[in-house]
Design a protein around this motif. Structure first.
Motif, mmCIF file in Angstrom:
data_model
loop_
_atom_site.group_PDB
_atom_site.id
_atom_site.type_symbol
_atom_site.label_atom_id
_atom_site.label_comp_id
_atom_site.label_asym_id
_atom_site.label_seq_id
_atom_site.Cartn_x
_atom_site.Cartn_y
_atom_site.Cartn_z
ATOM 1 N N ASP A 1 0.851 -1.197 0.000
ATOM 2 C CA ASP A 1 0.000 0.000 0.000
ATOM 3 C C ASP A 1 0.883 1.242 0.000
ATOM 4 N N HIS A 2 0.337 2.350 -0.467
ATOM 5 C CA HIS A 2 1.176 3.553 -0.534
ATOM 6 C C HIS A 2 0.347 4.829 -0.556
ATOM 7 N N GLU A 3 -0.537 4.965 0.440
ATOM 8 C CA GLU A 3 -1.339 6.209 0.593
ATOM 9 C C GLU A 3 -2.211 6.393 -0.644
ATOM 10 N N ASP B 1 17.703 16.584 -20.509
ATOM 11 C CA ASP B 1 17.357 17.409 -21.681
ATOM 12 C C ASP B 1 15.849 17.577 -21.784
ATOM 13 N N LYS B 2 15.373 18.804 -21.586
ATOM 14 C CA LYS B 2 13.928 19.090 -21.621
ATOM 15 C C LYS B 2 13.313 18.722 -22.963
ATOM 16 N N ASN B 3 14.121 18.724 -24.027
ATOM 17 C CA ASN B 3 13.573 18.411 -25.354
ATOM 18 C C ASN B 3 13.563 16.911 -25.630
ATOM 19 N N ARG C 1 13.273 9.763 -19.628
ATOM 20 C CA ARG C 1 13.461 9.991 -18.199
ATOM 21 C C ARG C 1 14.121 8.770 -17.605
ATOM 22 N N LEU C 2 14.815 8.970 -16.477
ATOM 23 C CA LEU C 2 15.397 7.815 -15.792
ATOM 24 C C LEU C 2 14.257 7.071 -15.109
ATOM 25 N N MET C 3 13.860 5.951 -15.667
ATOM 26 C CA MET C 3 12.759 5.199 -15.082
ATOM 27 C C MET C 3 13.217 4.568 -13.768
ATOM 28 N N GLY C 4 12.340 4.636 -12.765
ATOM 29 C CA GLY C 4 12.728 4.153 -11.439
ATOM 30 C C GLY C 4 13.319 5.257 -10.592
ATOM 31 N N PHE C 5 13.369 6.491 -11.165
ATOM 32 C CA PHE C 5 13.860 7.649 -10.396
ATOM 33 C C PHE C 5 12.729 8.656 -10.228
ATOM 34 N N GLY C 6 12.737 9.330 -9.098
ATOM 35 C CA GLY C 6 11.770 10.400 -8.856
ATOM 36 C C GLY C 6 10.501 9.866 -8.228
ATOM 37 N N HIS C 7 9.791 10.769 -7.565
ATOM 38 C CA HIS C 7 8.538 10.378 -6.912
ATOM 39 C C HIS C 7 7.767 11.637 -6.548
ATOM 40 N N ARG C 8 6.450 11.557 -6.661
ATOM 41 C CA ARG C 8 5.616 12.694 -6.307
ATOM 42 C C ARG C 8 5.777 13.062 -4.821
ATOM 43 N N VAL C 9 5.934 12.068 -3.976
ATOM 44 C CA VAL C 9 5.965 12.363 -2.533
ATOM 45 C C VAL C 9 7.389 12.288 -1.974
ATOM 46 N N PRO D 1 12.182 4.597 1.057
ATOM 47 C CA PRO D 1 12.665 3.560 1.981
ATOM 48 C C PRO D 1 12.513 2.154 1.425
ATOM 49 N N ARG D 2 11.623 2.003 0.464
ATOM 50 C CA ARG D 2 11.428 0.674 -0.141
ATOM 51 C C ARG D 2 12.604 0.322 -1.059
ATOM 52 N N ALA D 3 13.181 1.373 -1.678
ATOM 53 C CA ALA D 3 14.334 1.127 -2.572
ATOM 54 C C ALA D 3 15.523 0.629 -1.763
ATOM 55 N N ALA E 1 0.498 -7.540 -5.369
ATOM 56 C CA ALA E 1 0.784 -7.091 -3.994
ATOM 57 C C ALA E 1 -0.095 -5.916 -3.597
ATOM 58 N N ARG E 2 -0.317 -4.978 -4.526
ATOM 59 C CA ARG E 2 -1.079 -3.757 -4.190
ATOM 60 C C ARG E 2 -2.555 -4.026 -3.998
ATOM 61 N N THR E 3 -3.028 -5.222 -4.405
ATOM 62 C CA THR E 3 -4.449 -5.537 -4.251
ATOM 63 C C THR E 3 -4.893 -5.417 -2.810
HETATM 64 C C1 SDX Z 1 5.327 4.566 -8.313
HETATM 65 O O1 SDX Z 1 2.481 7.774 -5.930
HETATM 66 C C2 SDX Z 1 2.993 6.701 -5.503
HETATM 67 O O2 SDX Z 1 3.034 6.465 -4.314
HETATM 68 C C3 SDX Z 1 3.493 5.749 -6.575
HETATM 69 C C4 SDX Z 1 4.243 4.514 -6.076
HETATM 70 C C5 SDX Z 1 3.334 3.587 -5.297
HETATM 71 O O3 SDX Z 1 3.854 2.791 -4.514
HETATM 72 O O4 SDX Z 1 2.100 3.592 -5.584
HETATM 73 O O5 SDX Z 1 5.330 4.901 -5.247
HETATM 74 C C6 SDX Z 1 4.794 3.693 -7.241
HETATM 75 O O6 SDX Z 1 4.610 4.916 -9.213
HETATM 76 C C7 SDX Z 1 6.747 5.064 -8.214
HETATM 77 C C8 SDX Z 1 7.143 6.069 -9.372
HETATM 78 C C9 SDX Z 1 7.485 5.201 -10.608
HETATM 79 N N1 SDX Z 1 7.689 6.088 -11.806
HETATM 80 C C10 SDX Z 1 8.880 6.247 -12.371
HETATM 81 O O7 SDX Z 1 9.946 5.816 -11.898
HETATM 82 C C11 SDX Z 1 8.840 7.004 -13.694
HETATM 83 C C12 SDX Z 1 9.943 8.090 -13.702
HETATM 84 N N2 SDX Z 1 9.573 9.119 -12.707
HETATM 85 C C13 SDX Z 1 8.874 10.315 -13.221
HETATM 86 O O8 SDX Z 1 7.962 10.036 -14.258
HETATM 87 C C14 SDX Z 1 8.321 11.182 -12.080
HETATM 88 O O9 SDX Z 1 9.343 11.325 -11.174
HETATM 89 C C15 SDX Z 1 7.072 10.769 -11.337
HETATM 90 C C16 SDX Z 1 5.941 10.523 -12.256
HETATM 91 C C17 SDX Z 1 7.326 9.545 -10.515
HETATM 92 C C18 SDX Z 1 6.719 11.904 -10.384
HETATM 93 O O10 SDX Z 1 6.215 12.902 -11.140
HETATM 94 P P1 SDX Z 1 5.913 14.378 -10.518
HETATM 95 O O11 SDX Z 1 5.771 14.372 -9.057
HETATM 96 O O12 SDX Z 1 4.809 14.946 -11.332
HETATM 97 O O13 SDX Z 1 7.253 15.088 -10.738
HETATM 98 P P2 SDX Z 1 7.587 15.820 -12.048
HETATM 99 O O14 SDX Z 1 7.302 14.883 -13.187
HETATM 100 O O15 SDX Z 1 6.905 17.141 -12.031
HETATM 101 O O16 SDX Z 1 9.160 16.015 -11.908
HETATM 102 C C19 SDX Z 1 9.674 17.148 -11.260
HETATM 103 C C20 SDX Z 1 10.848 17.538 -12.132
HETATM 104 C C21 SDX Z 1 10.470 17.783 -13.586
HETATM 105 O O17 SDX Z 1 11.373 18.736 -14.082
HETATM 106 P P3 SDX Z 1 10.850 20.279 -14.187
HETATM 107 O O18 SDX Z 1 9.541 20.249 -14.984
HETATM 108 O O19 SDX Z 1 10.651 20.716 -12.772
HETATM 109 O O20 SDX Z 1 11.951 20.972 -14.930
HETATM 110 O O21 SDX Z 1 11.818 16.466 -12.169
HETATM 111 C C22 SDX Z 1 11.947 15.988 -13.494
HETATM 112 C C23 SDX Z 1 10.742 16.482 -14.281
HETATM 113 O O22 SDX Z 1 11.088 16.660 -15.651
HETATM 114 N N3 SDX Z 1 11.935 14.531 -13.394
HETATM 115 C C24 SDX Z 1 12.796 13.706 -13.987
HETATM 116 C C25 SDX Z 1 12.417 12.415 -13.552
HETATM 117 N N4 SDX Z 1 11.363 12.502 -12.744
HETATM 118 C C26 SDX Z 1 11.056 13.801 -12.660
HETATM 119 N N5 SDX Z 1 13.832 13.924 -14.826
HETATM 120 C C27 SDX Z 1 14.493 12.820 -15.232
HETATM 121 N N6 SDX Z 1 14.211 11.549 -14.889
HETATM 122 C C28 SDX Z 1 13.173 11.324 -14.026
HETATM 123 N N7 SDX Z 1 12.889 10.077 -13.660
#
Ligand code: SDX
Length: 427
Positions: A228-230, A293-295, A299-307, A313-315, A386-388
């Motif tokens: 689960d994840h909020e 590169d904005k253009n 994206r680096l998949m597996g990087f970044g998170h909304r929260v 901590p799971r990583a 698992a998320r079910t």
């Molecule tokens: C899960 O919500 C949850 O709890 C989800 C989850 C769960 O357990 O349910 O934790 C599971 O979904 C994990 C996230 C898996 N997704 C990825 O790994 C895909 C790659 N990540 C990105 O798509 C992004 O980071 C998100 C979608 C995860 C988060 O998106 P946000 O919060 O809308 O953040 P954003 O896209 O606005 O990024 C902020 C900035 C942006 O640049 P600016 O517009 O500010 O210039 O960071 C950049 C983005 O371009 N950015 C990245 C990036 N993620 C964000 N740049 C390069 N590589 C990335 N991975």
């Protein structure tokens, strides 16, 4: 009178109550805002919006904290089991020994699929993506269980929840078997929940399947990390679907569909495909530049998170699990070294540091799942399995909330204002 938030709009001043949770950010209760001001709030993506009250899971993104009913994910991953965490999420407390045995017995008695449901797989092409099969087959469960779809009845809600938790491993394993042209195995309830899943996935009728304890423990831990994840996108989808009174099977199918997206649960499949595309560590700088590169949509998949704006901590748990699985299976995947190097480079790059982009739960999971033997197309299926339990726990919490009503957001309309119809010969 508790704390109030003041708003000046349209030449008038308004006070809105500030509500406090047990921990985490306070919320401004704006439920009366439209009625009083004639205005909506505007928050696409809900980055500043609390959609509900919940007691299930708490995340502190700055501190890298994840609690399930108050218990830290690291402690649960280390000491608990997926069945125990499932009981915790559904019922609010860690089970006693007797409660756990009863829960495991109940779940194990719902692991089989209706024989007619097993026929559904035959309608798919063998190369159908397993997530497409999951969407279809889980949604179809609602055609089989008319005895438990009265969502106002807590008993019906609980048996539906047990059925969904119990049948997901059977449905997921069957999707894999169908894709490789092997016979689907029936559950063996002498095995643990996770051991049963591994046998149904990798076992064959021609011989006994031996569950490797280290793999079973790693798989069970991966299920715990994904439970689960909020109010993530797929959980919010389940809640919104459930708010209309739709049956739980249809709601979970909607959650599966949302989870499939590469920005959400589909990221584990995308992350391993990305690592395969990068290949060797010397190629990493090129991909780091592409990600910045904005253009470039890369994206680096597996990087970044909304929260999480600190480490997920799971990583952390996932990374240490890679070595346990590699040691148990005596495998050594060079992609793990590429992943470690990619993480090291990215975490020292100003772009990722400034934007607080850290590896999330999806970054390492693919390497482990690949080592265990799952094809990348099955990775998000395992996430959905698992998320079910999180989805059904959140759904139960919403339905049993006396204040619950149908979710119906409004909008900022920017389309044409009213105009008269123009006959075809006048256009
Ligand atoms: C899960 O919500 C949850 O709890 C989800 C989850 C769960 O357990 O349910 O934790 C599971 O979904 C994990 C996230 C898996 N997704 C990825 O790994 C895909 C790659 N990540 C990105 O798509 C992004 O980071 C998100 C979608 C995860 C988060 O998106 P946000 O919060 O809308 O953040 P954003 O896209 O606005 O990024 C902020 C900035 C942006 O640049 P600016 O517009 O500010 O210039 O960071 C950049 C983005 O371009 N950015 C990245 C990036 N993620 C964000 N740049 C390069 N590589 C990335 N991975």
């Amino acid at each position: 009178m508790g704390d109030q938030a003041k708003l000046s709009a349209g030449g008038a001043d308004y006070d809105y109550p500030i509500l406090k949770g047990s921990v985490g950010p306070d919320v401004i209760d704006i439920r009366k805002l439209y009625g009083q001001t004639g205005m909506f709030t505007f928050d696409p993506g809900f980055t500043s919006t609390a959609s509900c009250e919940s007691a299930l899971t708490y995340i502190d993104g700055d501190e890298g904290v994840l609690l399930h009913r108050g218990y830290p994910i690291g402690q649960l991953a280390e000491n608990s089991s997926f069945m125990e965490v499932s009981h915790l999420l559904l019922n609010g407390e860690l089970p006693t020994k007797d409660e756990l045995e009863k829960f495991e017995y109940t779940i194990s008695r719902h692991t089989m699929l209706h024989e007619q449901l097993r026929q559904f797989y035959q309608g798919f092409r063998r190369d159908a993506h397993p997530m497409a099969i999951m969407c279809g087959v889980v949604g179809a469960l609602s055609a089989f269980y008319h005895d438990s779809t009265d969502i106002a009845d807590p008993e019906h809600r609980m048996i539906s929840s047990h059925r969904l938790i119990a049948k997901m491993p059977t449905i997921a394993a069957a999707a894999y078997k169908y894709s490789v042209g092997q016979p689907m195995l029936y559950p063996d309830n002498n095995l643990s929940y996770t051991g049963n899943f591994l046998r149904m996935t990798f076992g064959v009728p021609a011989e006994e399947y031996e569950v490797i304890p280290e793999v079973e423990k790693a798989m069970d831990r991966i299920f715990i990390l994904h439970a689960d994840h909020e109010q993530n996108a797929s959980t919010s989808t389940v809640r919104l679907a459930g708010s209309s009174g739709a049956n739980p099977f249809a709601c979970i199918a909607a959650g599966i569909a949302c989870l499939w997206g590469p920005a959400h649960g589909g990221a584990n499949e995308a992350a391993l495909n990305m690592l395969k595309e990068i290949g060797t560590p010397d190629k990493i700088p090129h991909y780091i530049e592409r990600a910045k590169d904005k253009n470039d949509p890369f994206r680096l998949m597996g990087f970044g998170h909304r929260v999480y704006k600190n480490y997920d901590p799971r990583a952390t748990v996932m990374q240490s699990t890679v070595r346990e699985v590699f040691d148990a299976l005596k495998v050594d995947d060079p992609l793990f070294e590429t992943a470690l190097r990619l993480e090291e480079i990215a975490l020292n790059d100003p772009y990722f540091v400034e934007k607080k982009l850290f590896p999330n739960v999806d970054f390492y999971s693919g390497i482990i799942l690949s080592a265990i033997g799952f094809p990348t197309t099955m990775f998000t299926v395992l996430f959905a399995l698992a998320r079910t339990v999180g989805w059904v726990a959140q759904w139960n919490e919403m339905i049993s909330d006396p204040g619950q009503k149908i979710g119906r957001p409004r909008q900022l309309y920017t389309g044409p204002t009213q105009r008269d119809y123009v006959p075809l010969d006048k256009r």
